[in-house]
Design an enzyme around this catalytic site. Structure first.
Site, PDB file in Angstrom:
ATOM      1  N   GLN A 272      19.156  48.155  41.364  1.00  0.00           N
ATOM      2  CA  GLN A 272      18.609  47.598  40.119  1.00  0.00           C
ATOM      3  C   GLN A 272      17.105  47.378  40.278  1.00  0.00           C
ATOM      4  O   GLN A 272      16.425  47.040  39.318  1.00  0.00           O
ATOM      5  CB  GLN A 272      19.257  46.243  39.822  1.00  0.00           C
ATOM      6  CG  GLN A 272      20.724  46.311  39.475  1.00  0.00           C
ATOM      7  CD  GLN A 272      21.317  44.905  39.371  1.00  0.00           C
ATOM      8  OE1 GLN A 272      21.152  44.222  38.362  1.00  0.00           O
ATOM      9  NE2 GLN A 272      21.997  44.475  40.407  1.00  0.00           N
TER      10      GLN A 272
ATOM     11  N   ASP B 134      11.017  48.389  42.465  1.00  0.00           N
ATOM     12  CA  ASP B 134       9.841  48.331  43.354  1.00  0.00           C
ATOM     13  C   ASP B 134       9.580  49.595  44.172  1.00  0.00           C
ATOM     14  O   ASP B 134       8.511  49.737  44.771  1.00  0.00           O
ATOM     15  CB  ASP B 134       9.920  47.097  44.273  1.00  0.00           C
ATOM     16  CG  ASP B 134      11.212  47.019  45.085  1.00  0.00           C
ATOM     17  OD1 ASP B 134      11.779  48.074  45.418  1.00  0.00           O
ATOM     18  OD2 ASP B 134      11.645  45.891  45.390  1.00  0.00           O
TER      19      ASP B 134
ATOM     20  N   HIS C 119      17.425  50.675  36.722  1.00  0.00           N
ATOM     21  CA  HIS C 119      16.482  50.029  35.798  1.00  0.00           C
ATOM     22  C   HIS C 119      15.087  50.651  35.829  1.00  0.00           C
ATOM     23  O   HIS C 119      14.132  50.036  35.377  1.00  0.00           O
ATOM     24  CB  HIS C 119      16.403  48.516  36.092  1.00  0.00           C
ATOM     25  CG  HIS C 119      17.706  47.800  35.845  1.00  0.00           C
ATOM     26  ND1 HIS C 119      18.007  46.566  36.379  1.00  0.00           N
ATOM     27  CD2 HIS C 119      18.786  48.164  35.108  1.00  0.00           C
ATOM     28  CE1 HIS C 119      19.213  46.204  35.983  1.00  0.00           C
ATOM     29  NE2 HIS C 119      19.712  47.152  35.225  1.00  0.00           N
TER      30      HIS C 119
ATOM     31  N   GLY D  36      22.310  41.477  47.720  1.00  0.00           N
ATOM     32  CA  GLY D  36      21.171  40.795  47.103  1.00  0.00           C
ATOM     33  C   GLY D  36      21.105  40.869  45.594  1.00  0.00           C
ATOM     34  O   GLY D  36      20.023  41.013  45.035  1.00  0.00           O
TER      35      GLY D  36
ATOM     36  N   SER E 278      22.572  38.819  41.949  1.00  0.00           N
ATOM     37  CA  SER E 278      23.331  37.690  41.393  1.00  0.00           C
ATOM     38  C   SER E 278      24.540  38.184  40.612  1.00  0.00           C
ATOM     39  O   SER E 278      25.379  37.383  40.202  1.00  0.00           O
ATOM     40  CB  SER E 278      22.418  36.845  40.496  1.00  0.00           C
ATOM     41  OG  SER E 278      21.858  37.668  39.491  1.00  0.00           O
TER      42      SER E 278
ATOM     43  N   ALA F 179      19.798  39.731  53.710  1.00  0.00           N
ATOM     44  CA  ALA F 179      20.047  41.167  53.911  1.00  0.00           C
ATOM     45  C   ALA F 179      19.298  41.694  55.129  1.00  0.00           C
ATOM     46  O   ALA F 179      19.840  42.501  55.897  1.00  0.00           O
ATOM     47  CB  ALA F 179      19.612  41.933  52.662  1.00  0.00           C
TER      48      ALA F 179
END
Ligand code: BV8
Length: 254
Positions: A103, A106, A121, A190, A192, A234
């Site tokens: 998701q 970066d 995304h 990592g 939610s 992680a």
């Protein structure tokens, strides 16, 4: 240690596994110094997603939205991937079938060396022309002009990311569901696990009998469905699993 946190037991499963899928969220980049979204210091605690990460927000105030993304690009540009990203990159060469879904926008999985990534995304280093739909890479930090304009037609450029209320690329999403529904083990690292449709991917895996392995310092709505649940960072847990896995692989060869 409960059975759900037993790295030895997980490694036993992985030794018999050919098809692994991993789904990552903002938490995997937290140890690189990239803010997450929903934690105590998360971006959505300081900023309103409705004002910065929706198509309506962009239509109403493209300057503000671009300032937000320019600021985040500045942070990301100064940081590097961490051992969590690196372990996942190395797993591409370990499992006969391995897919990575993220998701995150970066680009750290690419930077760590992962070759094949399904970016649900989008990517903060890509821009899209609002008129022509052309997608190009843009690594300018900071941007010289906000909002940036398309060099070909002069129309407004937008970040090539998926905002709330926008559909994900059907090709990427179908592929992600296929990889989730066909794997034997799915790691969920990592996240939610509240943003849809990404949050449904591990459920699709579990429904088809895959073992679900969660890596997260905190419990999530996915935790009750996880066969293994490692409560930690992680960048620490993945290297531990990796170390035990590689030991077990070489013991098997001897
Ligand atoms: C869609 C890109 C169809 C941009 C992001 C009501 C109205 C409108 C829509 C909805 C609605 N109800 C539901 C929806 C659908 C909505 C949704 O799911 N909303 C939720 C919040 C209720 N989804 C969508 O809109 C999606 N599209 O459904 O299309 C449609 C069409 C029209 C109308 C309706 C539906 C599109 C969603 C994409 C949004 N874009 N990002 C950008 O980044 O700027 S989402 C946003 O959350 C983030 O950007 C991120 O990508 C995503 C997921 O977050 P996480 O990665 O999970 O991060 P988070 O901070 O939450 O959690 C971090 C975790 O890490 C924590 O658990 C923490 O404990 C853990 N952690 C911390 N440190 C570590 C760690 N773990 C491991 N190691 C560590 N060191």
């Amino acid at each position: 240690m409960t059975e759900k946190q037993d790295i030895g037991a997980l490694v036993e499963v992985l030794l018999q596994t050919r098809r692994v899928t991993v789904s990552t969220g903002a938490g995997i980049s937290a140890e690189s110094g990239i803010p997450t979204f929903r934690g105590q210091e998360g971006l959505w605690k300081q900023f309103r997603a409705e004002e910065l990460a929706t198509p309506t927000a962009f239509t109403q105030n493209p300057e503000l939205v671009w300032e937000f993304y320019d600021w985040r690009r500045g942070i990301i540009a100064q940081k590097t991937p961490n051992p969590g990203h690196q372990v996942l990159a190395s797993w591409e060469n370990i499992f006969p079938s391995f897919s990575l879904i993220t998701q995150n926008i970066d680009g750290f999985h690419q930077k760590a060396g992962s070759k094949s990534i399904l970016e649900l995304h989008g990517n903060i280093w890509k821009v899209r022309c609002t008129e022509e739909g052309t997608v190009t890479e843009n690594h300018e930090v900071p941007l010289t002009k906000i909002p940036p304009l398309c060099p070909a037609c002069g129309a407004l450029l937008r970040p090539h990311v998926v905002w709330f209320g926008e559909s994900l690329s059907p090709v990427v999403l179908n592929n992600a569901f296929q990889q989730s529904a066909s794997c034997e083990v799915m790691f969920v690292v990592g996240t939610s696990a509240v943003v849809q449709p990404a949050a449904s991917l591990p459920l699709a895996a579990a429904e088809r009998g895959a073992k679900v392995v969660e890596v997260n310092p905190d419990p999530t709505p996915l935790t009750p469905y996880a066969n293994f649940s490692f409560r930690g960072k992680a960048g620490e847990i993945l290297p531990l699993i990796d170390e035990e896995l590689k030991k077990a692989f070489s013991a098997k060869k001897d």
